[in-house]
Design a protein around this motif. Structure first.
Motif, PDB file in Angstrom:
ATOM      1  N   THR A  91      -1.156  -6.960  -2.755  1.00  0.00           N
ATOM      2  CA  THR A  91       0.167  -7.356  -2.272  1.00  0.00           C
ATOM      3  C   THR A  91       1.209  -6.363  -2.767  1.00  0.00           C
ATOM      4  OG1 THR A  91      -0.489  -9.692  -2.365  1.00  0.00           O
ATOM      5  CG2 THR A  91       1.870  -9.204  -2.184  1.00  0.00           C
ATOM      6  N   VAL A  92       2.070  -5.930  -1.870  1.00  0.00           N
ATOM      7  CA  VAL A  92       3.084  -4.930  -2.208  1.00  0.00           C
ATOM      8  C   VAL A  92       4.467  -5.466  -1.832  1.00  0.00           C
ATOM      9  CG1 VAL A  92       3.925  -2.586  -1.783  1.00  0.00           C
ATOM     10  CG2 VAL A  92       1.473  -3.036  -1.825  1.00  0.00           C
ATOM     11  N   PRO A  93       5.435  -5.449  -2.763  1.00  0.00           N
ATOM     12  CA  PRO A  93       6.783  -5.910  -2.424  1.00  0.00           C
ATOM     13  C   PRO A  93       7.527  -4.867  -1.596  1.00  0.00           C
ATOM     14  CG  PRO A  93       6.760  -5.046  -4.653  1.00  0.00           C
ATOM     15  CD  PRO A  93       5.338  -4.985  -4.163  1.00  0.00           C
ATOM     16  N   ASP A  94       8.524  -5.314  -0.867  1.00  0.00           N
ATOM     17  CA  ASP A  94       9.404  -4.396  -0.153  1.00  0.00           C
ATOM     18  C   ASP A  94      10.518  -3.981  -1.107  1.00  0.00           C
ATOM     19  OD1 ASP A  94      11.088  -2.988   1.474  1.00  0.00           O
ATOM     20  OD2 ASP A  94      11.452  -4.604   2.908  1.00  0.00           O
ATOM     21  N   LEU A  95      10.428  -2.755  -1.612  1.00  0.00           N
ATOM     22  CA  LEU A  95      11.411  -2.231  -2.559  1.00  0.00           C
ATOM     23  C   LEU A  95      12.238  -1.107  -1.928  1.00  0.00           C
ATOM     24  CD1 LEU A  95       9.224  -2.154  -5.799  1.00  0.00           C
ATOM     25  CD2 LEU A  95      10.763  -3.964  -5.002  1.00  0.00           C
TER      26      LEU A  95
ATOM     27  N   VAL B  97       6.425  -8.744  -6.760  1.00  0.00           N
ATOM     28  CA  VAL B  97       6.908  -7.838  -7.801  1.00  0.00           C
ATOM     29  C   VAL B  97       6.068  -7.986  -9.067  1.00  0.00           C
ATOM     30  CG1 VAL B  97       8.866  -7.238  -9.285  1.00  0.00           C
ATOM     31  CG2 VAL B  97       9.251  -7.757  -6.880  1.00  0.00           C
ATOM     32  N   GLN B  98       5.665  -9.216  -9.387  1.00  0.00           N
ATOM     33  CA  GLN B  98       4.773  -9.413 -10.532  1.00  0.00           C
ATOM     34  C   GLN B  98       3.487  -8.600 -10.364  1.00  0.00           C
ATOM     35  OE1 GLN B  98       4.834 -13.888 -10.257  1.00  0.00           O
ATOM     36  NE2 GLN B  98       4.923 -13.741 -12.498  1.00  0.00           N
TER      37      GLN B  98
ATOM     38  N   ALA C 172      13.683  -6.564  -4.249  1.00  0.00           N
ATOM     39  CA  ALA C 172      12.776  -7.347  -3.402  1.00  0.00           C
ATOM     40  C   ALA C 172      13.489  -8.545  -2.795  1.00  0.00           C
ATOM     41  CB  ALA C 172      11.562  -7.806  -4.215  1.00  0.00           C
ATOM     42  N   GLN C 173      14.367  -9.191  -3.573  1.00  0.00           N
ATOM     43  CA  GLN C 173      15.092 -10.341  -3.046  1.00  0.00           C
ATOM     44  C   GLN C 173      16.114  -9.931  -1.988  1.00  0.00           C
ATOM     45  OE1 GLN C 173      14.392 -13.539  -3.628  1.00  0.00           O
ATOM     46  NE2 GLN C 173      12.731 -12.920  -5.009  1.00  0.00           N
ATOM     47  N   ILE C 174      16.795  -8.801  -2.205  1.00  0.00           N
ATOM     48  CA  ILE C 174      17.740  -8.311  -1.198  1.00  0.00           C
ATOM     49  C   ILE C 174      17.021  -8.039   0.114  1.00  0.00           C
ATOM     50  CG2 ILE C 174      19.190  -6.338  -0.559  1.00  0.00           C
ATOM     51  CD1 ILE C 174      20.058  -6.170  -3.483  1.00  0.00           C
ATOM     52  N   ASN C 175      15.875  -7.385   0.032  1.00  0.00           N
ATOM     53  CA  ASN C 175      15.131  -7.054   1.242  1.00  0.00           C
ATOM     54  C   ASN C 175      14.521  -8.278   1.902  1.00  0.00           C
ATOM     55  OD1 ASN C 175      15.661  -4.265   1.072  1.00  0.00           O
ATOM     56  ND2 ASN C 175      13.968  -3.958  -0.353  1.00  0.00           N
TER      57      ASN C 175
ATOM     58  N   VAL D  88      10.360 -17.790   0.653  1.00  0.00           N
ATOM     59  CA  VAL D  88      10.433 -16.335   0.763  1.00  0.00           C
ATOM     60  C   VAL D  88      10.716 -15.711  -0.599  1.00  0.00           C
ATOM     61  CG1 VAL D  88      11.702 -14.421   1.815  1.00  0.00           C
ATOM     62  CG2 VAL D  88      11.177 -16.454   3.164  1.00  0.00           C
ATOM     63  N   ALA D  89      11.622 -16.354  -1.355  1.00  0.00           N
ATOM     64  CA  ALA D  89      11.963 -15.835  -2.687  1.00  0.00           C
ATOM     65  C   ALA D  89      10.750 -15.865  -3.609  1.00  0.00           C
ATOM     66  CB  ALA D  89      13.102 -16.655  -3.288  1.00  0.00           C
TER      67      ALA D  89
END
Length: 383
Positions: free
Chosen positions: A174-178, A103-104, A65-68, A95-96
């Motif tokens: 809410t959905v993270p970008d994975l 992700v949580q 998620a952080q890379i994206n 953003v982080a």
């Protein structure tokens, strides 16, 4: 060398892992940066219940998620098995945080797993009398990994667990970008006796040179193993169809869509990859054999994360020597350590594209090795 978002990109890369025993290889993280920390709640219980691959997936999701969210800017991160650590520049903090909270929420909704997560200012670490340095280890020609030292990361992790820092999960939905997060490879079986997961840390107040000497001895013993104890064969890990992580990858890639649709997509993609592996056919410029060999070269089976962590394919004699060395160092009150033996290693991957060689692969023991080793270390500390 700058201290803004270009700081990490400007660091030199170290090609020899044993050189990282030298603290001079590490550069202080800028004091206006922040350290991201995360930790699966009750990871020991989750692992005991057989959910070690899920625990690894959640830990790797933090990094994905952080890379994206970083818009292509390199930043340091370390995979810890049941969590991850990273550092980011001040302008990335908002953003982080959003990515961490997403992700949580994802971990809770998809797996019923709690994830502690927070951002700790480097200034707070320095004010507590600790330091945090970072280095870049060149694992292969196309992949490098961050290493941390100084005690600051461990302090930040403990502060997170003490609730001094931390976020609440993002709102429902809410959905993270994975994008790129996957776990398609089969576990790799030990070829030399056992897959050893090792966690080694200095005891508080111990001179850095004394810990360095012990860590160097462990690394030298590991260097006597085939490929330094690398648990993944040169030709790459094995694969089968359907892959063991198909459901986990579907959970990571479905976004707001249906799980069944994501699972079908993963099944179809992995069938094509498996057939290419079996036949050796090159399709559209993609060579499965080349990709698998690159997976092996790009894997992070050893790292510094305020101490030494290794996942080794280890023979019995080397294991005996490592145990004797560490037991003596622990008796001398120089180190704290945990080890755990299992039959297999596993990996969780971040693959932006199968057509480039910059994909990265996080190694852990297939029975929750790092979590089990850390648990052993904690039990000894309490007793």
């Amino acid at each position: 060398m700058g201290t803004g978002k270009e700081f990490y990109a400007g660091l030199p890369r170290t090609a020899a892992f044993d050189n990282l025993c030298n603290p001079a290889c590490f550069t202080p993280v800028p004091e206006d940066w922040l350290v991201g920390v995360s930790d699966v709640v009750n990871s020991t219980i989750e692992v005991a219940n057989g959910r070690y691959k899920t625990v690894n997936m959640v830990g790797a999701a933090v990094i994905s998620a952080q890379i994206n969210a970083s818009d292509g800017v390199p930043f340091p991160f370390v995979f810890g098995g049941d969590g991850a650590t990273f550092a980011i520049w001040p302008g990335q903090a908002g953003v982080a945080e959003e990515a961490l909270r997403a992700v949580q929420r994802w971990a809770a909704d998809e797996f019923g797993i709690g994830l502690r997560a927070g951002l700790v200012p480097v200034r707070d670490i320095l004010a507590a009398g600790l330091s945090i340095g970072v280095a870049r280890y060149q694992a292969s020609e196309t992949a490098d990994y961050a290493m941390f030292n100084g005690g600051g990361v461990s302090w930040a992790e403990n502060a997170l667990k003490s609730s001094d820092y931390g976020f609440e999960p993002a709102p429902e939905g809410t959905v993270p970008d994975l994008t790129g997060l996957s776990c398609r490879w089969s576990p790799t079986t030990a070829r030399n006796g056992t897959i050893l997961s090792l966690v080694l840390q200095p005891v508080g107040g111990v001179d850095g040179a004394e810990f360095t000497a012990i860590a160097r001895q462990v690394i030298e013993l590991a260097q006597g193993l085939e490929r330094g104890g690398h648990p993944v064969p040169v030709e790459g890990p094995g694969s089968r169809w359907p892959p063991p992580g198909v459901s986990l990858e579907a959970h990571a890639s479905k976004g707001t869509g249906a799980f069944w649709a994501a699972r079908l997509r993963v099944l179809s993609e992995t069938m094509v990859a498996w057939l290419l592996m079996r036949t050796g056919i090159t399709l559209g410029g993609f060579s499965a054999g080349h990709y698998a060999r690159t997976v092996s070269r790009n894997s992070d089976f050893r790292k510094y994360d305020d101490g030494l962590k290794m996942t080794l394919d280890c023979d019995r004699e080397t294991l005996r020597q490592i145990r004797e060395l560490l037991a003596k160092a622990e008796a001398d009150r120089l180190v704290s350590y945990g080890v755990f033996e299992q039959d297999q290693a596993m990996m969780t991957c971040i693959v932006p594209s199968v057509m480039t060689d910059d994909h990265i692969h996080f190694i852990d023991g297939a029975s929750g090795g790092y979590t089990q080793a850390a648990t052993m270390m904690k039990k000894k500390k309490k007793s």
